[in-house]
Design a protein around this motif. Structure first.
Motif, mmCIF file in Angstrom:
data_model
loop_
_atom_site.group_PDB
_atom_site.id
_atom_site.type_symbol
_atom_site.label_atom_id
_atom_site.label_comp_id
_atom_site.label_asym_id
_atom_site.label_seq_id
_atom_site.Cartn_x
_atom_site.Cartn_y
_atom_site.Cartn_z
ATOM 1 N N ILE A 187 0.721 -0.971 -0.131
ATOM 2 C CA ILE A 187 0.353 0.163 -0.054
ATOM 3 C C ILE A 187 1.096 1.286 -0.096
ATOM 4 O O ILE A 187 1.149 2.180 -0.607
ATOM 5 N N ARG A 188 1.814 1.636 0.502
ATOM 6 C CA ARG A 188 2.513 2.463 0.730
ATOM 7 C C ARG A 188 3.244 2.907 -0.652
ATOM 8 O O ARG A 188 3.777 3.406 -0.639
ATOM 9 N N SER A 189 3.757 1.338 -1.615
ATOM 10 C CA SER A 189 4.269 1.840 -2.415
ATOM 11 C C SER A 189 4.140 2.073 -3.461
ATOM 12 O O SER A 189 3.909 3.104 -4.732
ATOM 13 N N VAL A 190 2.626 2.097 -3.437
ATOM 14 C CA VAL A 190 0.692 2.752 -5.355
ATOM 15 C C VAL A 190 1.686 3.980 -4.580
ATOM 16 O O VAL A 190 1.626 4.616 -3.837
ATOM 17 N N ARG A 191 1.292 4.637 -5.898
ATOM 18 C CA ARG A 191 1.716 5.449 -6.196
ATOM 19 C C ARG A 191 -0.258 6.507 -6.496
ATOM 20 O O ARG A 191 -0.576 5.490 -6.794
ATOM 21 N N MET A 271 -7.437 5.432 -3.258
ATOM 22 C CA MET A 271 -7.960 6.398 -2.013
ATOM 23 C C MET A 271 -6.827 7.321 -1.711
ATOM 24 O O MET A 271 -6.419 8.029 -1.165
ATOM 25 N N LYS A 272 -5.570 6.952 -1.771
ATOM 26 C CA LYS A 272 -3.956 7.509 -1.626
ATOM 27 C C LYS A 272 -4.592 8.900 -2.589
ATOM 28 O O LYS A 272 -3.764 10.049 -2.192
ATOM 29 N N ALA A 273 -5.204 9.180 -2.972
ATOM 30 C CA ALA A 273 -5.359 10.190 -3.838
ATOM 31 C C ALA A 273 -6.407 11.180 -3.556
ATOM 32 O O ALA A 273 -7.514 11.991 -3.367
ATOM 33 N N SER A 274 -7.700 10.864 -1.907
ATOM 34 C CA SER A 274 -8.169 11.878 -1.307
ATOM 35 C C SER A 274 -7.553 11.906 -0.306
ATOM 36 O O SER A 274 -6.602 11.729 0.447
ATOM 37 N N LYS A 275 -8.943 13.042 0.169
ATOM 38 C CA LYS A 275 -8.593 13.187 1.595
ATOM 39 C C LYS A 275 -8.934 12.998 2.491
ATOM 40 O O LYS A 275 -8.376 12.625 3.935
ATOM 41 N N VAL A 276 -10.127 12.016 2.068
ATOM 42 C CA VAL A 276 -11.625 11.863 3.317
ATOM 43 C C VAL A 276 -11.411 10.158 3.214
ATOM 44 O O VAL A 276 -12.095 10.757 1.836
ATOM 45 N N PHE A 277 -11.837 9.278 4.126
ATOM 46 C CA PHE A 277 -12.213 8.192 3.417
ATOM 47 C C PHE A 277 -13.870 8.256 4.597
ATOM 48 O O PHE A 277 -13.896 8.516 5.500
#
Length: 371
Positions: A187-191, A271-277
């Motif tokens: 997960i940490r490696s995904v852009r 997910m990583k391109a969002s501010k809030v889930f």
């Protein structure tokens, strides 16, 4: 230390079926197989021999099945055939550990009939009286079979909610908490995706997920944040109804429905391109997507509900917010999480480390050896 001979018993098998329980079994099994002998007994989804080896795991196919569901519910016939098949396939076998998933209940009774020892019952949910809401009077059978598993000596729960439900229902044996996990390093490696958003929901579009509630909350939020960008990722029977509701609420230009994302990396990237889930689910056995959001350093806003286990994953005010399922309160929490996204997300990322699958396996092995 000497390796163990471990078997997992469920019905459906990953990767032929890609649900949460079967994914958990696979992630645990593939890591355990590096140092232990690991077997999985489930439906025979594959062609050829009933016994195959894959990723270091020995798979034993019991019965072939056609449709898993009758309408919106799992068919009872395949689990019955599966349980009967286990009686012959496991007869005379010996394992150091048998990890049997509680649902669909019947396989556990096959293990008891065979007199197999060192059986752990792993609980993903406990329904109790909810059986009557689900099946009406016929729910008595489901509740009876479920409660009958209390007679086993060893129990594992994947969530704190389910653990507390079991103890409240009268289980008088220890219940070990071994949560679901995530591949933290991956997960940490995904852009991050190029499709950015302020608020994102990811999940199956079914009534229990509460996406209709989320859309109404976003419509209220628009009064203070008229240009917000929202994404609803996923598919399901409610999609057309929800798209109509977005138009009816006047937020169709703010909210994008992406449909189902086949590539897991695309899910994480979004997910990583969002501010809030945003996660207003009203029924959740664990909520692994919440941990995925946390590992992505995205704060989570979820709703209080007796059957939503994900409330135990979110530290209110630290990694996100847990609020009553009131549209106005949920909208305020979304805005508060947005305004503090970086701070909350940073703490969430650190908290998610404890749910890495390698750490979960370490906990599981200590339970197996000491339970």
């Amino acid at each position: 230390m000497e390796g163990l001979k471990i078997t997992f018993v469920y019905d459906v098998v990953y990767p032929w079926v890609k649900g949460g329980v079967e994914k958990r079994i696979y992630e645990l099994a593939v890591r355990l197989a590096k140092s232990h002998e690991v077997h999985v007994y489930g439906y025979r989804h594959w062609e050829g021999s009933a016994e195959i080896e894959r990723d270091g795991i020995y798979y034993h196919g019991t019965v072939r099945v056609g449709k898993l569901y009758v309408g919106s519910r799992r068919s009872i016939i395949p689990p019955m055939r599966h349980a009967v098949s286990l009686l012959s396939q496991l007869k005379g076998e010996r394992f150091d550990v048998i990890d049997c998933q509680a649902s669909p209940y019947l396989p556990a009774y096959s293990l008891r009939t065979l007199g197999l020892e060192n059986v752990f019952i792993t609980w993903h949910e406990f329904w109790g009286d909810y059986w009557f809401e689900y099946l009406g009077e016929a729910g008595f059978l489901g509740k009876t079979l479920e409660k009958g598993l209390f007679s086993f000596e060893r129990h594992i729960s994947v969530s704190q909610k389910t653990r507390l439900d079991l103890l409240s229902a009268g289980l008088r044996r220890p219940v070990f908490l071994v949560p679901n996990g995530v591949d933290y390093g991956f997960i940490r490696s995904v852009r991050p995706s190029e499709l950015e958003s302020d608020f994102v929901f990811i999940g199956r579009l079914i009534p229990e997920k509460g996406v209709d509630f989320l859309l109404r909350s976003l419509a209220l939020l628009k009064r203070e944040f008229p240009d917000f960008r929202g994404i609803i990722a996923g598919d399901g029977p409610e999609r057309k109804k929800l798209e109509f509701l977005a138009r009816e609420l006047g937020i169709e230009k703010n909210v994008t429905f992406t449909g189902f994302l086949r590539d897991y990396a695309d899910v994480i990237a979004l997910m990583k391109a969002s501010k809030v889930f945003a996660f207003p689910s009203r029924r959740e056995g664990f909520g692994i997507v919440v941990i995925e959001a946390m590992a992505s350093e995205v704060p989570v806003v979820t709703g209080e509900h007796p059957m939503n286990a994900s409330v135990h994953l979110v530290e209110d005010g630290k990694t996100g917010f847990v609020v009553p399922l009131d549209e106005e309160l949920f909208a305020r929490a979304l805005l508060l999480a947005y305004d503090n996204s970086k701070k909350l997300g940073s703490v969430a990322g650190e908290r998610a480390r404890r749910y890495d699958w390698d750490e979960v396996v370490r906990v599981l092995l200590s339970v197996y050896r000491g339970g």
